[in-house]
Design an enzyme around this catalytic site. Structure first.
Site, PDB file in Angstrom:
ATOM      1  N   THR A  75     102.859 -33.975 -86.678  1.00 37.18           N
ATOM      2  CA  THR A  75     103.572 -33.590 -85.197  1.00 37.18           C
ATOM      3  C   THR A  75     103.101 -34.574 -84.200  1.00 37.18           C
ATOM      4  O   THR A  75     103.664 -34.835 -83.289  1.00 37.18           O
ATOM      5  CB  THR A  75     103.331 -32.095 -84.998  1.00 37.18           C
ATOM      6  OG1 THR A  75     103.654 -31.254 -86.052  1.00 37.18           O
ATOM      7  CG2 THR A  75     104.053 -31.431 -83.761  1.00 37.18           C
ATOM      8  N   LYS A 135     115.426 -37.120 -81.004  1.00 34.43           N
ATOM      9  CA  LYS A 135     115.357 -36.454 -79.787  1.00 34.43           C
ATOM     10  C   LYS A 135     115.768 -37.311 -78.634  1.00 34.43           C
ATOM     11  O   LYS A 135     115.743 -38.596 -78.928  1.00 34.43           O
ATOM     12  CB  LYS A 135     113.993 -35.874 -79.651  1.00 34.43           C
ATOM     13  CG  LYS A 135     113.575 -34.743 -80.905  1.00 34.43           C
ATOM     14  CD  LYS A 135     112.081 -34.269 -80.517  1.00 34.43           C
ATOM     15  CE  LYS A 135     111.529 -33.117 -81.627  1.00 34.43           C
ATOM     16  NZ  LYS A 135     110.006 -32.817 -81.545  1.00 34.43           N
ATOM     17  N   ASN A 194     107.734 -37.091 -79.669  1.00 30.46           N
ATOM     18  CA  ASN A 194     107.413 -37.245 -81.035  1.00 30.46           C
ATOM     19  C   ASN A 194     108.671 -38.039 -81.724  1.00 30.46           C
ATOM     20  O   ASN A 194     108.729 -38.072 -83.077  1.00 30.46           O
ATOM     21  CB  ASN A 194     106.599 -36.364 -81.869  1.00 30.46           C
ATOM     22  CG  ASN A 194     107.240 -35.162 -81.984  1.00 30.46           C
ATOM     23  OD1 ASN A 194     108.583 -34.988 -81.527  1.00 30.46           O
ATOM     24  ND2 ASN A 194     106.778 -34.270 -82.286  1.00 30.46           N
TER      25      ASN A 194
HETATM   26  P1  ADP Z   1     107.004 -30.339 -86.208  1.00 33.74           P
HETATM   27  O1  ADP Z   1     108.197 -30.911 -85.332  1.00 33.74           O
HETATM   28  O2  ADP Z   1     106.143 -31.405 -86.641  1.00 33.74           O
HETATM   29  O3  ADP Z   1     107.498 -29.266 -87.212  1.00 33.74           O
HETATM   30  P2  ADP Z   1     106.126 -27.997 -84.744  1.00 33.74           P
HETATM   31  O4  ADP Z   1     107.328 -27.060 -85.440  1.00 33.74           O
HETATM   32  O5  ADP Z   1     104.798 -27.521 -84.849  1.00 33.74           O
HETATM   33  O6  ADP Z   1     106.195 -29.549 -85.266  1.00 33.74           O
HETATM   34  O7  ADP Z   1     106.682 -28.037 -83.178  1.00 33.74           O
HETATM   35  C1  ADP Z   1     107.740 -28.192 -82.934  1.00 33.74           C
HETATM   36  C2  ADP Z   1     107.620 -29.535 -81.768  1.00 33.74           C
HETATM   37  O8  ADP Z   1     107.059 -28.959 -80.459  1.00 33.74           O
HETATM   38  C3  ADP Z   1     106.956 -30.618 -81.914  1.00 33.74           C
HETATM   39  O9  ADP Z   1     107.744 -31.574 -82.749  1.00 33.74           O
HETATM   40  C4  ADP Z   1     106.641 -31.137 -80.550  1.00 33.74           C
HETATM   41  O10 ADP Z   1     107.344 -32.085 -79.846  1.00 33.74           O
HETATM   42  C5  ADP Z   1     106.324 -29.940 -79.912  1.00 33.74           C
HETATM   43  N1  ADP Z   1     105.095 -29.462 -79.752  1.00 33.74           N
HETATM   44  C6  ADP Z   1     104.171 -28.637 -80.748  1.00 33.74           C
HETATM   45  N2  ADP Z   1     102.882 -28.684 -80.445  1.00 33.74           N
HETATM   46  C7  ADP Z   1     102.991 -28.904 -79.010  1.00 33.74           C
HETATM   47  C8  ADP Z   1     101.765 -29.060 -77.815  1.00 33.74           C
HETATM   48  N3  ADP Z   1     100.797 -28.483 -78.322  1.00 33.74           N
HETATM   49  N4  ADP Z   1     102.320 -29.592 -77.045  1.00 33.74           N
HETATM   50  C9  ADP Z   1     103.526 -30.077 -76.707  1.00 33.74           C
HETATM   51  N5  ADP Z   1     104.601 -30.153 -77.607  1.00 33.74           N
HETATM   52  C10 ADP Z   1     104.161 -29.619 -78.840  1.00 33.74           C
END
Ligand code: ADP
Length: 197
Positions: free
Chosen positions: A130, A15, A161
């Site tokens: 996440t 990212k 992240n």
């Molecule tokens: P992952 O990337 O681990 O698969 P998710 O699909 O749940 O996670 O979420 C997609 C992306 O959204 C995450 O990588 C993160 O950057 C962002 N994200 C998720 N939850 C939050 C939150 N509560 N606040 C801010 N950003 C979030």
């Protein structure tokens, strides 16, 4: 060779935070060291339209993003209604999706197609959970980031992240097709396959 059906492809996106911080090489080398094969690799600045297809507004995904956030809010004793104006997981997921699209289109990313045995699960393991605060040391998110959901949400921004990794085979297929043309994915032989698989 048996178990060929277990060989999968996945999409990883470094990212804008990893590109700006100059940690792209270090992160790519983690996947290489695990024996995963890079089949496509490029820098790209996603358009809004591409980002909307990439973060496809699938109801289940929106609900899952919202629910993960609500669970963490409960653990921290925080009220989702205060931060998001709602406690409906799909609506919360929709708000986060908007932040994600703004972020991913804000600056170039580095995207790659990786292949390996159980590649989707393997890559998600290397990437970690996440929320960087909760990601264990040794995972990419645990080693290269540290921020919490509480901090991100108070500031109305997406969690920094570092990487995105596809969650399912279906997602991987869709996400790869948004970013890569078929001719940008290379199938080549490595002479180390027999020591890895
Ligand atoms: P992952 O990337 O681990 O698969 P998710 O699909 O749940 O996670 O979420 C997609 C992306 O959204 C995450 O990588 C993160 O950057 C962002 N994200 C998720 N939850 C939050 C939150 N509560 N606040 C801010 N950003 C979030």
């Amino acid at each position: 060779m048996n178990g060929k059906h277990l060989i999968q492809k996945t999409l990883v996106v470094l990212k804008p935070d990893s590109v700006k911080r100059g940690i792209v090489g270090e992160i790519i080398s983690r996947f290489e060291k695990a024996g995963l094969k890079i089949m496509g690799l490029k820098m790209i600045k996603l358009t809004r339209e591409e980002a909307e297809k990439f973060y496809y507004a699938d109801e289940n995904w929106l609900e899952s993003v919202g629910n993960k956030t609500i669970t963490r809010y409960k653990e921290m004793g925080l009220d989702p209604v205060k931060e998001f104006g709602t406690d409906d997981p799909k609506k919360i997921g929709g708000i986060i999706r908007g932040w994600l699209i703004d972020f991913i289109t804000s600056s170039p990313v580095v995207a790659m197609v990786l292949e390996g045995v159980n590649c989707i699960e393997e890559v998600r393991k290397l990437v970690g959970p996440t929320e960087p605060l909760k990601a264990p040391p040794g995972t990419i998110r645990g080693d290269y980031a540290h921020v919490s959901i509480a901090y991100a949400n108070w500031n109305k921004i997406v969690l920094r992240n570092v990487v995105h990794a596809s969650e399912t085979e279906k997602d991987a297929e869709r996400e790869i097709s948004v970013i890569f043309k078929p001719e940008e994915i290379y199938n080549y032989e490595r002479n180390i396959e027999e020591v890895i698989y």
